[in-house]
Design a protein around this motif. Structure first.
Motif, PDB file in Angstrom:
ATOM      1  N   SER A 391       0.710  -1.222  -0.138  1.00  0.00           N
ATOM      2  CA  SER A 391      -0.031   0.057  -0.040  1.00  0.00           C
ATOM      3  C   SER A 391       0.709   1.314  -0.060  1.00  0.00           C
ATOM      4  CB  SER A 391      -0.702  -0.111   1.123  1.00  0.00           C
ATOM      5  OG  SER A 391      -0.295   0.122   2.426  1.00  0.00           O
ATOM      6  N   VAL A 392       2.014   1.173   0.754  1.00  0.00           N
ATOM      7  CA  VAL A 392       2.863   2.397   0.647  1.00  0.00           C
ATOM      8  C   VAL A 392       3.581   2.481  -0.661  1.00  0.00           C
ATOM      9  CG1 VAL A 392       4.920   3.070   1.803  1.00  0.00           C
ATOM     10  CG2 VAL A 392       3.342   2.296   3.122  1.00  0.00           C
ATOM     11  N   VAL A 393       3.990   1.440  -1.334  1.00  0.00           N
ATOM     12  CA  VAL A 393       4.503   1.511  -2.772  1.00  0.00           C
ATOM     13  C   VAL A 393       3.536   2.086  -3.596  1.00  0.00           C
ATOM     14  CG1 VAL A 393       5.506  -0.092  -4.321  1.00  0.00           C
ATOM     15  CG2 VAL A 393       6.178  -0.176  -2.249  1.00  0.00           C
ATOM     16  N   GLY A 394       2.080   1.512  -3.489  1.00  0.00           N
ATOM     17  CA  GLY A 394       1.141   2.035  -4.251  1.00  0.00           C
ATOM     18  C   GLY A 394       0.926   3.454  -4.230  1.00  0.00           C
ATOM     19  N   SER A 395       0.753   3.837  -3.157  1.00  0.00           N
ATOM     20  CA  SER A 395       0.618   5.321  -2.648  1.00  0.00           C
ATOM     21  C   SER A 395       1.562   6.389  -3.239  1.00  0.00           C
ATOM     22  CB  SER A 395       0.436   5.501  -1.041  1.00  0.00           C
ATOM     23  OG  SER A 395      -0.699   4.663  -0.671  1.00  0.00           O
ATOM     24  N   MET A 396       2.651   5.607  -3.141  1.00  0.00           N
ATOM     25  CA  MET A 396       3.775   6.568  -3.714  1.00  0.00           C
ATOM     26  C   MET A 396       4.149   6.402  -5.319  1.00  0.00           C
ATOM     27  SD  MET A 396       6.552   5.782  -0.609  1.00  0.00           S
ATOM     28  CE  MET A 396       7.918   6.840  -1.376  1.00  0.00           C
ATOM     29  N   SER A 397       3.700   5.363  -5.757  1.00  0.00           N
ATOM     30  CA  SER A 397       4.130   5.140  -7.222  1.00  0.00           C
ATOM     31  C   SER A 397       3.270   5.787  -8.404  1.00  0.00           C
ATOM     32  CB  SER A 397       4.206   3.676  -7.472  1.00  0.00           C
ATOM     33  OG  SER A 397       2.810   3.023  -7.310  1.00  0.00           O
ATOM     34  N   GLY A 398       2.011   6.284  -7.576  1.00  0.00           N
ATOM     35  CA  GLY A 398       1.254   7.099  -8.693  1.00  0.00           C
ATOM     36  C   GLY A 398       1.808   8.253  -9.274  1.00  0.00           C
ATOM     37  N   GLY A 399       2.277   8.972  -8.329  1.00  0.00           N
ATOM     38  CA  GLY A 399       3.354  10.204  -8.817  1.00  0.00           C
ATOM     39  C   GLY A 399       4.284  10.234  -9.569  1.00  0.00           C
ATOM     40  N   ALA A 400       4.925   8.876  -9.646  1.00  0.00           N
ATOM     41  CA  ALA A 400       6.082   8.481 -10.320  1.00  0.00           C
ATOM     42  C   ALA A 400       5.725   8.338 -11.547  1.00  0.00           C
ATOM     43  CB  ALA A 400       7.032   7.249  -9.980  1.00  0.00           C
ATOM     44  N   LEU A 401       4.331   7.541 -11.828  1.00  0.00           N
ATOM     45  CA  LEU A 401       3.656   7.048 -13.040  1.00  0.00           C
ATOM     46  C   LEU A 401       3.398   8.487 -13.816  1.00  0.00           C
ATOM     47  CD1 LEU A 401       1.642   4.006 -12.277  1.00  0.00           C
ATOM     48  CD2 LEU A 401       3.659   4.141 -13.865  1.00  0.00           C
ATOM     49  N   ILE A 402       2.948   9.340 -13.270  1.00  0.00           N
ATOM     50  CA  ILE A 402       2.479  10.598 -13.791  1.00  0.00           C
ATOM     51  C   ILE A 402       3.687  11.474 -14.284  1.00  0.00           C
ATOM     52  CG2 ILE A 402       1.175  12.768 -13.210  1.00  0.00           C
ATOM     53  CD1 ILE A 402      -0.529  11.510 -11.303  1.00  0.00           C
ATOM     54  N   ALA A 403       4.748  11.278 -13.458  1.00  0.00           N
ATOM     55  CA  ALA A 403       5.905  12.340 -13.769  1.00  0.00           C
ATOM     56  C   ALA A 403       6.583  11.453 -15.042  1.00  0.00           C
ATOM     57  CB  ALA A 403       6.909  12.167 -12.757  1.00  0.00           C
ATOM     58  N   MET A 404       6.286  10.146 -15.419  1.00  0.00           N
ATOM     59  CA  MET A 404       6.668   9.643 -16.601  1.00  0.00           C
ATOM     60  C   MET A 404       6.120  10.047 -17.948  1.00  0.00           C
ATOM     61  SD  MET A 404       7.357   5.841 -14.912  1.00  0.00           S
ATOM     62  CE  MET A 404       7.588   5.017 -16.786  1.00  0.00           C
TER      63      MET A 404
END
Length: 438
Positions: A391-404
Motif C-alpha cells: 500500500s505504501v509503494v502504491g500510494s507513492m508510485s502514482g506520482g512517479a507514473l504521472i511524472a513519466m
C-alpha cells in the motif's frame, strides 16, 4: 469421559444468534476503523488551511497512517495468538480510540502525525484480529461468506466517514471528526467486554477456562450435554513463537504466496484510491464527476466482497480469486481507454473495484481459513503487514507514473499488471493446496 471436538461442533450446527452477535460486533469494529481511516483524507484541506501548510508538508500525514497499520499488524498478530483474540481486540480498539481523541487536540503537524501513526497501530492490530475471531466462530460451509460480509463494514464505515466529514468540517471544524472517531470505539469497548466471547478454539488449544468453553458451546448447541467431557480441536498445539509457525514445512509455501498476493492487491488498491481522481481529472473531467466515478471503486469493492465470499464457499476459493484477480487486470487496463464516456468509465471502475477490492477481502478470509488456530491471528496479521508495504509503494508510485508522462492507456496497463501477478499467485496456491483439499 467423552471427547468433544469443538471445531466439529461449530461446523455441524447452523448459524446461531450467538454467532451472529460475534460477527456483528466484529462488523462494528471494522466499520469504525473504516470511518477513521477514510476521514483523514477529507480533513486534510481544512488542516492545511488552518496551519498554512504546503502540499509536501502534508505528505507525512497520509503516510504515517499506513505505516501505523503495518506496525499494528506485525505486532498484534503474535500477541493475539499468545494472549487471546478478545483481549487483543479490546486493547486495539481502546488504543486507536484514545489516540484519535488525542489527535483532535493536536496544535501542530508533528504531534498530529505521531498520533495518527498510533491510531493506525490500533487499527492495524484490530482489523486482522476481527477477521480471525469471526473465522473461528463460523462453520466451514459458511465461513468465507461470513468473513467477507463482516469485512464489508470497513467500506461502509469508510463511506460514512466521508459523508460525516463533509457535513461536520464546515459546521464544527476538522477536530470534531477526530473526536467522533475517538468516541465511537471507546463507547464500543464496554459492549466488547460484556458480549464478545474469546475464541473457543483458542481456549481449548491453550487449555484455558474450560468451563467457559462449555458455556460458549451451549450457545451454539443448546441441546448437548458438556459435563464430564474433554474438549479438543482439530489442530494440534505447537510450541515456540507464532511467527515461526508460519514457516513450518506445511505452511511456508502458502505463507509466501499469500504475502505476495496481499502485496500486489493492496499496491493496486491504494494506487487507485489515491490517484484515480487526479488521473481522471487530467482528462478534462470535473472534480465532482471524478469523485463520483472514484466512489464507484468502493461500491464495487463492497459488492465484490459479498459475492466472492459466497462463491468461495461453493467453489475452490483459490481459483475463484485467481479468476477475479486476472479479470481485475483487464478492467483496470480498460479504464485508460474509456475516459471519453462517463457512464462507461464509471462502470469499468466499479467492475475493477468489484474484482480487486473484493479479491483482497476474499484473500483475508482465505488466510484465516488456511492457518491453524495456534498461528491464525499471526498469519492473517502478517499477511496484512506485508500487504501494507504494497500500500505504501502504491500510494507513492502514482506520482512517479504521472511524472513519466505516459499515455493514460499505458498508465492503467501498468497499474493492472500487479493484479495479474496476484491471479497467477492464487492459481499456484490452489495447485499447492489441491492434494489436501480446501
Amino acid at each position: 469421559m467423552r471427547i468433544v471436538n469443538v471445531s466439529e461442533v461449530i461446523d455441524q450446527h447452523g448459524l446461531t444468534t450467538f454467532q451472529i452477535l460475534v460477527v456483528s460486533l466484529c462488523f462494528l469494529i471494522v466499520a469504525i476503523e473504516g470511518f477513521d481511516t477514510a476521514s483523514i483524507g477529507f480533513l486534510a484541506p481544512a488542516i492545511r488551511q488552518e496551519w498554512g501548510l504546503t502540499a509536501p508538508e502534508m505528505a507525512p500525514l497520509f503516510g504515517c497512517g499506513l505505516f501505523g497499520l503495518m506496525a499494528g499488524a506485525f505486532v498484534f498478530g503474535p500477541i493475539s495468538d499468545r494472549f487471546g483474540r478478545k483481549i487483543s481486540l479490546i486493547i486495539c480498539v481502546l488504543f486507536f480510540g484514545v489516540a484519535s481523541l488525542a489527535a483532535a487536540h493536536a496544535q501542530s503537524l508533528l504531534p498530529l502525525v505521531a498520533l495518527r501513526f498510533l491510531t493506525g497501530v490500533g487499527i492495524g492490530g484490530a482489523m486482522p484480529n476481527a477477521i480471525t475471531l469471526t473465522s473461528e466462530y463460523c462453520s466451514e460451509r459458511h465461513r468465507l461468506f461470513l468473513v467477507t460480509g463482516m469485512f464489508c463494514g470497513f467500506t461502509i464505515g469508510s463511506a460514512l466517514g466521508g459523508i460525516a466529514s463533509a457535513h461536520m468540517v464546515g459546521a464544527y471544524g476538522w477536530r470534531s471528526v477526530l473526536l467522533l472517531g475517538g468516541i465511537l470505539p471507546i463507547v464500543l469497548v464496554p459492549f466488547l467486554v460484556g458480549f464478545l466471547p474469546e475464541s473457543v478454539r483458542y481456549l481449548v488449544l491453550r487449555e484455558k477456562a474450560l468451563a467457559r468453553v462449555a458455556t460458549i458451546l451451549k450457545h451454539i448447541s443448546s441441546t448437548d450435554d458438556y459435563s464430564n467431557v474433554r474438549f479438543v480441536v482439530t489442530e494440534g498445539k505447537s510450541h515456540g513463537l507464532p511467527v515461526g509457525h508460519l514457516f513450518k514445512p506445511e505452511l511456508v509455501v502458502g505463507t509466501l504466496l499469500l504475502w505476495l498476493a496481499f502485496f500486489c492487491s493492496l499496491l493496486v488498491i491504494y494506487l487507485l484510491s489515491s490517484w484515480l481522481p487526479t488521473l481522471i481529472k487530467s482528462t478534462g473531467t470535473t472534480l465532482e464527476t471524478a469523485s463520483i466515478i472514484t466512489a464507484m471503486f468502493q461500491v464495487g469493492g463492497t459488492l465484490g466482497a459479498v459475492i466472492l465470499g459466497w462463491l468461495m464457499d461453493r467453489f475452490n476459493p483459490q481459483y475463484v480469486l485467481a479468476v477475479c484477480y486476472a479479470t481485475a487486470a483487464i478492467f483496470i487496463a480498460a479504464i485508460g481507454s474509456l475516459t471519453t464516456s462517463t457512464f462507461a468509465l464509471a462502470a469499468v471502475v466499479l467492475l475493477a473495484g468489484f474484482c480487486i477490492s473484493g479479491s483482497q477481502v476474499g484473500a483475508n478470509a482465505l488466510a484465516a481459513s488456511f492457518y491453524p488456530t495456534d498461528c491464525r491471528a499471526t498469519g492473517v496479521s502478517w499477511a496484512n503487514g506485508v500487504g501494507r508495504i504494497g500500500s505504501v509503494v502504491g500510494s507513492m508510485s502514482g506520482g512517479a507514473l504521472i511524472a513519466m508522462q505516459l499515455p493514460l492507456s499505458a498508465v492503467f496497463v501498468v497499474v493492472g499488471f500487479p493484479a495479474l501477478i496476484g491471479g497467477a499467485v492464487m492459481l499456484i496456491f490452489g495447485k499447492h493446496r489441491a492434494p489436501r483439499g480446501r
